[in-house]
Design an enzyme around this catalytic site. Structure first.
Site, mmCIF file in Angstrom:
data_model
loop_
_atom_site.group_PDB
_atom_site.id
_atom_site.type_symbol
_atom_site.label_atom_id
_atom_site.label_comp_id
_atom_site.label_asym_id
_atom_site.label_seq_id
_atom_site.Cartn_x
_atom_site.Cartn_y
_atom_site.Cartn_z
ATOM 1 N N HIS A 221 -3.677 -5.024 -0.490
ATOM 2 C CA HIS A 221 -3.228 -5.643 0.755
ATOM 3 C C HIS A 221 -3.209 -7.161 0.625
ATOM 4 C CE1 HIS A 221 -3.144 -2.079 3.355
ATOM 5 N NE2 HIS A 221 -4.025 -1.616 2.485
ATOM 6 N N GLU B 38 -2.081 -9.213 2.648
ATOM 7 C CA GLU B 38 -2.381 -9.805 3.968
ATOM 8 C C GLU B 38 -3.872 -9.869 4.244
ATOM 9 O OE1 GLU B 38 -1.467 -6.743 3.451
ATOM 10 O OE2 GLU B 38 -2.180 -5.374 5.009
ATOM 11 N N CYS C 289 0.839 -1.203 0.000
ATOM 12 C CA CYS C 289 0.000 0.000 0.000
ATOM 13 C C CYS C 289 0.878 1.259 0.000
ATOM 14 C CB CYS C 289 -0.987 -0.047 1.175
ATOM 15 S SG CYS C 289 -2.360 1.099 0.986
#
Lengths: 278, 231
Positions: free
Chosen positions: B211, B213, B84
């Protein structure tokens, strides 16, 4: 293409998932960690976790559950309930939340939105708005000019009004919901979680006029919440309510529908969705 | 073999969330704000949420951190992944709330998303799909022509894209995007009211605007790919 987000919501009280009607009559709906894992496996787009535990002393239970839940899910996790300070936000983020939702505390001290957005970024800050329709006598009585009856007739159909409630729906702030939405967006909220108290738990569908009034008034995404009883309601929330995301609780918790059935319905209605194997 | 990852903590965003995704993929994660941990780590991850200028200030405020990063990434060629704003910081400049200098490892600027449709919401938030660069696409078409669509295999040229669906959905939240000057630095693009760069890669440096994750299986696969990456 950006897809419509489907968000199951876990209302958690004293460590258990509960669901009520019009914010009352809570019914046990299971273990939050188990539910989160199941939704992750089904391909939910995000998960929302609202702590409705009345007492502040039980915060440690919440942190523990958020941590355990976050270990299980690799999708965005929003946590709300009892967030009062920048430190509370930081604590939740460190427990594994990606976004933090605030409601009563944002009304009590709107600068909290700005402080949170400046410190952690707007994408972390969700403002939850619980709104109830006040169209009619009460709303008109508030008008300072007092052109009573005529205005009432006019307002009845064309100018609906909704006001913001806090403290789990127990207290009317007298704030106009659409105006408040604009204000929180200007203060740095990255997203608005809009719940119709009139519809919450009723299974009669979203308050589409409310949703649309708010969604059209702000540039940030709006999550429609409160009242989903069928999959058609989800479609309406996007098509007629202009919501960017739709949130539901009981239809998923009690196994009435699965996440993929809901997504299929949205797709059949011509809306972009993501399935878990994509 | 366990990889040690330094995940840089400069006070921003969902650190725990990022750490556990790398742990899930088998890495040993050290969340750190100390420059000396950067030199020791085998791989480096720079997360980031918030405004470009604030993030760069936060990073620069850690004693010796920017120097340690330059040393480890540019000189010692340790694999690096920015997430990001952590990816945006690779740029020479960011134009969010004024002009700010970035790490300058890749040429280009971070600019506000240019939306062709003014009714689109800002930030660009949610699941959107990636388009891979020219060479990747040609390879995909060649592989798919003789097979039924559900068996299409996508053989990426870049190791970070291994074992992914051909146009995977990933989770974005941002209002600005990195526009690299050299088209070759763009590894994947995405469309939101126009095309923008969603992944960059050059040598041992890579980054994602989205993202990983938070992107379920696709994201975890990319993280796995990063851990196995030998640039």
């Amino acid at each position: 293409m950006l897809t419509i987000r489907l968000i199951p919501c876990l209302d958690v009280k004293d460590g258990r998932v509960v669901k009520g009607i019009n914010f009352l009559n809570l019914k046990d709906a299971g273990d939050p960690v188990e539910q989160a894992r199941a939704y992750d496996a089904q391909g939910a787009d995000e998960l929302c976790f609202l702590d409705i535990t009345a007492s502040h002393e039980k915060r440690a239970t919440l942190y523990d559950i958020v941590q355990k839940t976050a270990e299980q899910v690799f999708m965005p996790l929003t946590v709300g309930g009892g967030v009062r300070s920048v430190d509370d936000i930081r604590t939740l983020l460190l427990c594994g939340a990606d976004k933090v939702s605030m409601n009563s505390s944002a009304v009590a001290r709107p600068e909290l939105i700005k402080e949170g957005a400046e410190k952690f970024g707007s994408q972390c800050i969700v403002v939850a708005i619980d709104a109830r329709e006040v169209t009619g006598a009460r709303a008109v009585a508030r008008e300072p000019s007092g052109e009573g009856a005529e205005r009432m007739a006019q307002n009845k159909n064309t100018h609906k009004k909704w006001e913001v409630f806090v403290k789990g729906g127990r207290e009317n702030t007298g704030r106009d919901a659409v105006e408040w939405a604009k204000q929180v967006a200007a203060l740095g909220a990255g997203e608005i979680l809009l719940t119709s108290m009139d519809r919450d738990g009723t299974k009669n569908g979203f308050d589409l006029e409310l949703t649309r009034a708010v969604a059209d008034a702000v540039r940030v995404p709006v999550i429609a919440s409160g009242g989903v009883g069928s999959l058609d309601h989800l479609v309406e929330g996007v098509k007629q309510g202009h919501a960017s995301a739709v949130l539901a609780a009981s239809i998923f918790h009690f196994g009435t529908y699965t996440i993929s059935q809901a997504k299929q319905k949205l797709q059949d209605a011509g809306l972009p969705v993501r399935f878990s194997n994509q | 073999m366990t990889q040690t990852i330094a995940l840089i903590d400069y006070g921003s965003g969902n650190l725990r969330s990022a750490a556990k995704a790398f742990e899930k993929a088998g890495a040993q994660v050290r969340v750190t704000n100390h420059a000396e941990d950067i030199s020791k780590a085998e791989r480096i991850v720079l997360p980031g949420q918030g405004a470009f200028g604030d993030c760069m200030r936060g990073l620069s405020a850690l004693p010796g951190m920017v120097e340690a990063l330059n040393e480890a990434v540019l000189k010692k060629a340790r694999p690096f992944f920015g997430i990001c704003v952590g990816m945006q910081l690779l740029a020479a400049r960011g134009l969010e709330h004024g002009t700010h200098q970035g790490l300058g490892w890749l040429d280009g600027e971070v600019r506000e998303l240019q939306l062709s449709d003014s009714s689109l919401k800002i930030p660009h938030m949610g699941w959107n799909n990636l388009r891979f660069g020219g060479a990747e696409v040609r390879r995909f078409e060649a592989a798919s022509s003789s097979e039924p669509s559900n068996l299409r295999t996508f053989e990426p040229l870049h190791p970070l894209l291994k074992n992914l669906p051909p146009s995977p959905y990933v989770y974005f939240v941002h209002s600005y995007a990195f526009a690299p000057e050299q088209p070759g630095d763009t590894l994947a693009s995405c469309d939101y009211g126009g095309s923008f760069t969603a992944m960059v890669a050059r040598g041992n440096i890579a980054g994602a605007q989205f993202h990983p994750e938070k992107s379920q299986e696709t994201g975890l696969q990319m993280i796995q790919n990063f851990l196995e990456w030998k640039p």
